[in-house]
Design an enzyme around this catalytic site. Structure first.
Site, PDB file in Angstrom:
ATOM      1  N   GLY A 126     -12.829   7.497  45.715  1.00 39.53           N
ATOM      2  CA  GLY A 126     -14.262   7.240  45.690  1.00 39.53           C
ATOM      3  C   GLY A 126     -14.934   8.154  44.686  1.00 39.53           C
ATOM      4  O   GLY A 126     -14.406   9.213  44.337  1.00 39.53           O
ATOM      5  N   GLN A 168     -21.630  12.708  40.752  1.00 40.44           N
ATOM      6  CA  GLN A 168     -20.400  13.404  40.370  1.00 40.44           C
ATOM      7  C   GLN A 168     -20.075  13.256  38.888  1.00 40.44           C
ATOM      8  O   GLN A 168     -19.215  13.977  38.376  1.00 40.44           O
ATOM      9  CB  GLN A 168     -19.226  12.906  41.209  1.00 40.44           C
ATOM     10  CG  GLN A 168     -19.310  13.314  42.657  1.00 40.44           C
ATOM     11  CD  GLN A 168     -18.117  12.809  43.419  1.00 40.44           C
ATOM     12  OE1 GLN A 168     -18.104  11.683  43.890  1.00 40.44           O
ATOM     13  NE2 GLN A 168     -17.089  13.646  43.506  1.00 40.44           N
ATOM     14  N   CYS A 179     -12.286  16.308  47.581  1.00 46.27           N
ATOM     15  CA  CYS A 179     -13.357  15.822  46.714  1.00 46.27           C
ATOM     16  C   CYS A 179     -13.009  16.145  45.266  1.00 46.27           C
ATOM     17  O   CYS A 179     -12.583  17.264  44.964  1.00 46.27           O
ATOM     18  CB  CYS A 179     -14.675  16.489  47.103  1.00 46.27           C
ATOM     19  SG  CYS A 179     -16.084  15.940  46.150  1.00 46.27           S
ATOM     20  N   LEU A 180     -13.205  15.161  44.398  1.00 46.75           N
ATOM     21  CA  LEU A 180     -12.937  15.373  42.979  1.00 46.75           C
ATOM     22  C   LEU A 180     -13.833  16.455  42.379  1.00 46.75           C
ATOM     23  O   LEU A 180     -13.474  17.074  41.378  1.00 46.75           O
ATOM     24  CB  LEU A 180     -13.104  14.064  42.208  1.00 46.75           C
ATOM     25  CG  LEU A 180     -12.130  12.951  42.586  1.00 46.75           C
ATOM     26  CD1 LEU A 180     -12.486  11.653  41.854  1.00 46.75           C
ATOM     27  CD2 LEU A 180     -10.690  13.359  42.301  1.00 46.75           C
ATOM     28  N   HIS A 224     -18.524   9.635  52.911  1.00 50.18           N
ATOM     29  CA  HIS A 224     -18.380  10.760  51.984  1.00 50.18           C
ATOM     30  C   HIS A 224     -19.204  10.501  50.716  1.00 50.18           C
ATOM     31  O   HIS A 224     -19.936  11.389  50.255  1.00 50.18           O
ATOM     32  CB  HIS A 224     -16.895  10.930  51.644  1.00 50.18           C
ATOM     33  CG  HIS A 224     -16.589  12.031  50.685  1.00 50.18           C
ATOM     34  ND1 HIS A 224     -15.991  13.208  51.071  1.00 50.18           N
ATOM     35  CD2 HIS A 224     -16.787  12.129  49.347  1.00 50.18           C
ATOM     36  CE1 HIS A 224     -15.838  13.990  50.000  1.00 50.18           C
ATOM     37  NE2 HIS A 224     -16.312  13.353  48.940  1.00 50.18           N
ATOM     38  N   GLU A 225     -19.104   9.290  50.171  1.00 52.10           N
ATOM     39  CA  GLU A 225     -19.817   8.979  48.925  1.00 52.10           C
ATOM     40  C   GLU A 225     -21.329   8.890  49.143  1.00 52.10           C
ATOM     41  O   GLU A 225     -22.105   9.343  48.299  1.00 52.10           O
ATOM     42  CB  GLU A 225     -19.273   7.698  48.284  1.00 52.10           C
ATOM     43  CG  GLU A 225     -17.808   7.760  47.897  1.00 52.10           C
ATOM     44  CD  GLU A 225     -17.391   9.002  47.128  1.00 52.10           C
ATOM     45  OE1 GLU A 225     -18.197   9.543  46.345  1.00 52.10           O
ATOM     46  OE2 GLU A 225     -16.238   9.447  47.323  1.00 52.10           O
ATOM     47  N   HIS A 269     -22.811  12.235  49.064  1.00 55.87           N
ATOM     48  CA  HIS A 269     -23.041  12.718  47.690  1.00 55.87           C
ATOM     49  C   HIS A 269     -24.404  12.277  47.161  1.00 55.87           C
ATOM     50  O   HIS A 269     -25.070  13.019  46.446  1.00 55.87           O
ATOM     51  CB  HIS A 269     -21.964  12.192  46.734  1.00 55.87           C
ATOM     52  CG  HIS A 269     -20.755  13.048  46.640  1.00 55.87           C
ATOM     53  ND1 HIS A 269     -20.770  14.345  46.183  1.00 55.87           N
ATOM     54  CD2 HIS A 269     -19.457  12.788  46.946  1.00 55.87           C
ATOM     55  CE1 HIS A 269     -19.557  14.842  46.206  1.00 55.87           C
ATOM     56  NE2 HIS A 269     -18.737  13.918  46.674  1.00 55.87           N
TER      57      HIS A 269
END
Length: 163
Positions: free
Chosen positions: A46, A51, A90-91, A132-133, A136
């Site tokens: 995701g 991000q 997380c990226l 999660h997204e 963000h």
């Protein structure tokens, strides 16, 4: 194919609330395409627009199930039920994971790249990825709600455990 730079914690853009998308045009389509390319290149499941440094309410998700790539613009979780506790990474926070409590089942509504209404009912891992997204988009990171945070294990370490 354009791979964008993934913003890393503690960059302040990750703490800002993203703005609603009102123009469904070629710029949005390019953003969605770039986000998908960037997510796949980084081996993620995701990615949210903040991000990649864009404060717009846009996410892409692909957990490897029958849905394949999901693009959502202006996503909103309208129903959440049950509970699950599981690991997240997380990226934007490489090297760390945490155990996060999330709803197990959600109904999420938004729009596709052309502004058409879409919705998904999801459970388990897909539900976790959506939550999660969306976090963000509101400037919330998994480390804010994790019950524990720990160093991420590398794939080769996991393989050694299986020997």
């Amino acid at each position: 194919m354009t791979i964008r730079l993934i913003v890393k914690h503690p960059d302040p853009v990750l703490r800002e609330r993203a703005q609603e998308v009102t123009k469904f045009n070629a710029n949005l389509h390019k953003l969605l395409d770039d986000m998908a390319d960037t997510m796949y290149d980084a081996d993620g499941v995701g990615l949210a627009a903040p991000q990649v440094g864009v404060l717009k309410r846009v996410i892409v998700v692909d957990v490897g199930d029958e849905h394949e790539l999901i693009e959502m613009v202006n996503p909103e979780i309208v129903v959440s039920e049950g509970e699950q506790l599981g690991p997240e990474g997380c990226l934007s926070i490489p090297g760390l994971q945490g155990d996060v409590r999330r709803a197990n089942r959600i109904l999420i509504r938004g729009q596709d790249r052309n502004g058409k209404p879409i919705q998904y009912e999801s459970t388990e891992f897909l539900s976790r990825a959506f939550q999660h997204e969306v976090d963000h988009l509101n400037g919330v990171l998994f480390i804010d709600s994790a019950e524990s945070v720990y160093e991420a294990r590398k794939p080769e370490e996991l393989e050694q455990d299986g020997d």
